[in-house]
Design a protein around this motif. Structure first.
Motif, PDB file in Angstrom:
ATOM      1  N   PHE A 103      58.954  45.090  15.731  1.00  0.00           N
ATOM      2  CA  PHE A 103      58.918  43.663  16.083  1.00  0.00           C
ATOM      3  C   PHE A 103      57.805  43.435  17.096  1.00  0.00           C
ATOM      4  O   PHE A 103      57.920  43.806  18.245  1.00  0.00           O
ATOM      5  N   ASP A 104      56.684  42.853  16.641  1.00  0.00           N
ATOM      6  CA  ASP A 104      55.558  42.566  17.533  1.00  0.00           C
ATOM      7  C   ASP A 104      55.649  41.114  17.988  1.00  0.00           C
ATOM      8  O   ASP A 104      54.945  40.247  17.475  1.00  0.00           O
ATOM      9  N   ALA A 105      56.540  40.841  18.911  1.00  0.00           N
ATOM     10  CA  ALA A 105      56.751  39.461  19.369  1.00  0.00           C
ATOM     11  C   ALA A 105      55.466  38.858  19.909  1.00  0.00           C
ATOM     12  O   ALA A 105      54.841  39.404  20.808  1.00  0.00           O
ATOM     13  N   GLY A 106      55.082  37.734  19.331  1.00  0.00           N
ATOM     14  CA  GLY A 106      53.924  37.003  19.827  1.00  0.00           C
ATOM     15  C   GLY A 106      52.589  37.578  19.432  1.00  0.00           C
ATOM     16  O   GLY A 106      51.552  37.034  19.771  1.00  0.00           O
ATOM     17  N   GLU A 145      67.651  45.082  13.117  1.00  0.00           N
ATOM     18  CA  GLU A 145      68.806  45.708  13.756  1.00  0.00           C
ATOM     19  C   GLU A 145      68.698  45.727  15.278  1.00  0.00           C
ATOM     20  O   GLU A 145      69.696  45.540  15.991  1.00  0.00           O
ATOM     21  N   LYS A 146      67.486  45.909  15.777  1.00  0.00           N
ATOM     22  CA  LYS A 146      67.267  45.979  17.227  1.00  0.00           C
ATOM     23  C   LYS A 146      67.867  44.779  17.951  1.00  0.00           C
ATOM     24  O   LYS A 146      68.515  44.923  18.996  1.00  0.00           O
ATOM     25  N   TRP A 147      67.685  43.592  17.390  1.00  0.00           N
ATOM     26  CA  TRP A 147      68.128  42.385  18.081  1.00  0.00           C
ATOM     27  C   TRP A 147      69.600  42.081  17.863  1.00  0.00           C
ATOM     28  O   TRP A 147      70.194  41.307  18.605  1.00  0.00           O
ATOM     29  N   THR A 148      70.221  42.684  16.848  1.00  0.00           N
ATOM     30  CA  THR A 148      71.663  42.483  16.676  1.00  0.00           C
ATOM     31  C   THR A 148      72.454  43.390  17.617  1.00  0.00           C
ATOM     32  O   THR A 148      73.671  43.258  17.724  1.00  0.00           O
ATOM     33  N   GLN A 149      71.744  44.298  18.281  1.00  0.00           N
ATOM     34  CA  GLN A 149      72.398  45.151  19.275  1.00  0.00           C
ATOM     35  C   GLN A 149      72.352  44.524  20.668  1.00  0.00           C
ATOM     36  O   GLN A 149      72.916  45.047  21.623  1.00  0.00           O
ATOM     37  N   VAL A 150      71.665  43.383  20.759  1.00  0.00           N
ATOM     38  CA  VAL A 150      71.645  42.590  21.990  1.00  0.00           C
ATOM     39  C   VAL A 150      72.695  41.487  21.794  1.00  0.00           C
ATOM     40  O   VAL A 150      72.735  40.842  20.746  1.00  0.00           O
ATOM     41  N   TYR A 151      73.548  41.265  22.768  1.00  0.00           N
ATOM     42  CA  TYR A 151      74.651  40.310  22.653  1.00  0.00           C
ATOM     43  C   TYR A 151      75.550  40.642  21.449  1.00  0.00           C
ATOM     44  O   TYR A 151      75.832  39.778  20.618  1.00  0.00           O
ATOM     45  N   PRO A 152      76.007  41.903  21.325  1.00  0.00           N
ATOM     46  CA  PRO A 152      76.756  42.327  20.121  1.00  0.00           C
ATOM     47  C   PRO A 152      78.031  41.528  19.855  1.00  0.00           C
ATOM     48  O   PRO A 152      78.391  41.320  18.694  1.00  0.00           O
ATOM     49  N   GLU A 153      78.711  41.070  20.917  1.00  0.00           N
ATOM     50  CA  GLU A 153      79.949  40.325  20.706  1.00  0.00           C
ATOM     51  C   GLU A 153      79.679  38.979  20.025  1.00  0.00           C
ATOM     52  O   GLU A 153      80.512  38.475  19.260  1.00  0.00           O
ATOM     53  N   ARG A 154      78.502  38.418  20.280  1.00  0.00           N
ATOM     54  CA  ARG A 154      78.138  37.155  19.642  1.00  0.00           C
ATOM     55  C   ARG A 154      77.723  37.396  18.187  1.00  0.00           C
ATOM     56  O   ARG A 154      78.047  36.616  17.296  1.00  0.00           O
ATOM     57  N   ILE A 208      58.391  39.839  24.602  1.00  0.00           N
ATOM     58  CA  ILE A 208      59.677  40.486  24.301  1.00  0.00           C
ATOM     59  C   ILE A 208      60.785  39.914  25.186  1.00  0.00           C
ATOM     60  O   ILE A 208      61.865  39.570  24.721  1.00  0.00           O
ATOM     61  N   ALA A 209      60.502  39.809  26.494  1.00  0.00           N
ATOM     62  CA  ALA A 209      61.485  39.254  27.433  1.00  0.00           C
ATOM     63  C   ALA A 209      61.771  37.794  27.107  1.00  0.00           C
ATOM     64  O   ALA A 209      62.915  37.338  27.204  1.00  0.00           O
ATOM     65  N   LEU A 252      66.369  33.925  21.916  1.00  0.00           N
ATOM     66  CA  LEU A 252      67.518  34.479  21.199  1.00  0.00           C
ATOM     67  C   LEU A 252      68.861  33.871  21.621  1.00  0.00           C
ATOM     68  O   LEU A 252      69.675  33.512  20.753  1.00  0.00           O
ATOM     69  N   PRO A 253      69.135  33.703  22.931  1.00  0.00           N
ATOM     70  CA  PRO A 253      70.424  33.091  23.303  1.00  0.00           C
ATOM     71  C   PRO A 253      70.618  31.684  22.721  1.00  0.00           C
ATOM     72  O   PRO A 253      71.729  31.316  22.332  1.00  0.00           O
ATOM     73  N   VAL A 254      69.532  30.905  22.664  1.00  0.00           N
ATOM     74  CA  VAL A 254      69.625  29.556  22.095  1.00  0.00           C
ATOM     75  C   VAL A 254      69.902  29.644  20.599  1.00  0.00           C
ATOM     76  O   VAL A 254      70.755  28.925  20.051  1.00  0.00           O
ATOM     77  N   LYS A 255      69.187  30.551  19.923  1.00  0.00           N
ATOM     78  CA  LYS A 255      69.417  30.745  18.487  1.00  0.00           C
ATOM     79  C   LYS A 255      70.870  31.136  18.218  1.00  0.00           C
ATOM     80  O   LYS A 255      71.505  30.614  17.298  1.00  0.00           O
TER      81      LYS A 255
END
Length: 195
Positions: free
Chosen positions: A69-72, A113-122, A155-156, A163-166
């Motif tokens: 994931f090359d953000a930006g 997969e990398k981003w689904t491991q951030v905020y996993p409960e959501r 990335i940050a 991501l939290p808004v999404k």
């Protein structure tokens, strides 16, 4: 009813856009060579991994298929790729994912997969439904690449701001999804693209 809507929409979409798909494929090959499609592993319903298809809009990077994931970073975007991304025509091959049952026309966008491991409960709640080609978050963050390009730390910025808004929009969709709600999102997406 949703699955019937998905199948009919995907079949109709592929039939109607078939000449466009052929022209885009030819332009990609002539201007930038093979491959025509970009394939990347994404996380679907129930955490099941699947291969997502798009028209290739960037120079080839082997690690991208596994979810790099090359953000930006837009330095690898090809000249035809810029047009495909701006018009969202690069997303058309995902109609194949809909036919296969990996995706729906409307639903939360599938992540690597990398981003689904951030905020996993959501994500646990969000991944209880099929991901989609479009949703309200796709419309809201239509200029996501530009936002990330301007960020000091892309990335940050993605992790802590976008991501939290999404995820909030995805959760709202899961809670309130309906057939007519999906139709409204499809119409809103078309209007956003043709603006």
């Amino acid at each position: 009813m949703k699955r019937i809507f998905d199948l009919l929409s995907a079949l109709t979409g592929l039939l109607l856009t078939f000449p466009i798909l052929l022209v885009i494929s030819l332009i990609i090959v002539l201007s930038d060579g093979w491959p025509i499609f970009f394939k990347q592993q994404r996380v679907g319903k129930g955490n099941k991994l699947f291969m997502l298809y798009k028209f290739r809009s960037m120079t080839v990077l082997k690690s991208a298929e596994k979810g790099s994931f090359d953000a930006g970073n837009s330095s690898r975007v090809t000249s035809i790729g810029r047009i495909l991304r701006k018009t969202k025509l690069d997303e058309l091959p995902q109609l194949i994912n809909v036919l296969k049952g990996d995706m729906s026309v409307v639903g939360p966008r599938p992540e690597v997969e990398k981003w689904t491991q951030v905020y996993p409960e959501r994500w646990a709640k969000i991944l209880s439904v099929r991901p989609g080609i479009t949703d309200n978050a796709s419309i809201k963050f239509r200029d996501e690449e530009a936002i990330l390009n301007q960020a000091v730390d892309p990335i940050a910025c993605y992790r802590n701001e976008i991501l939290p808004v999404k995820l909030g929009i995805y959760e709202e969709y899961v809670d309130s999804r309906s057939f007519w709600g999906d139709v409204k999102i499809v119409i809103s997406t078309i209007l956003a693209v043709v603006k």
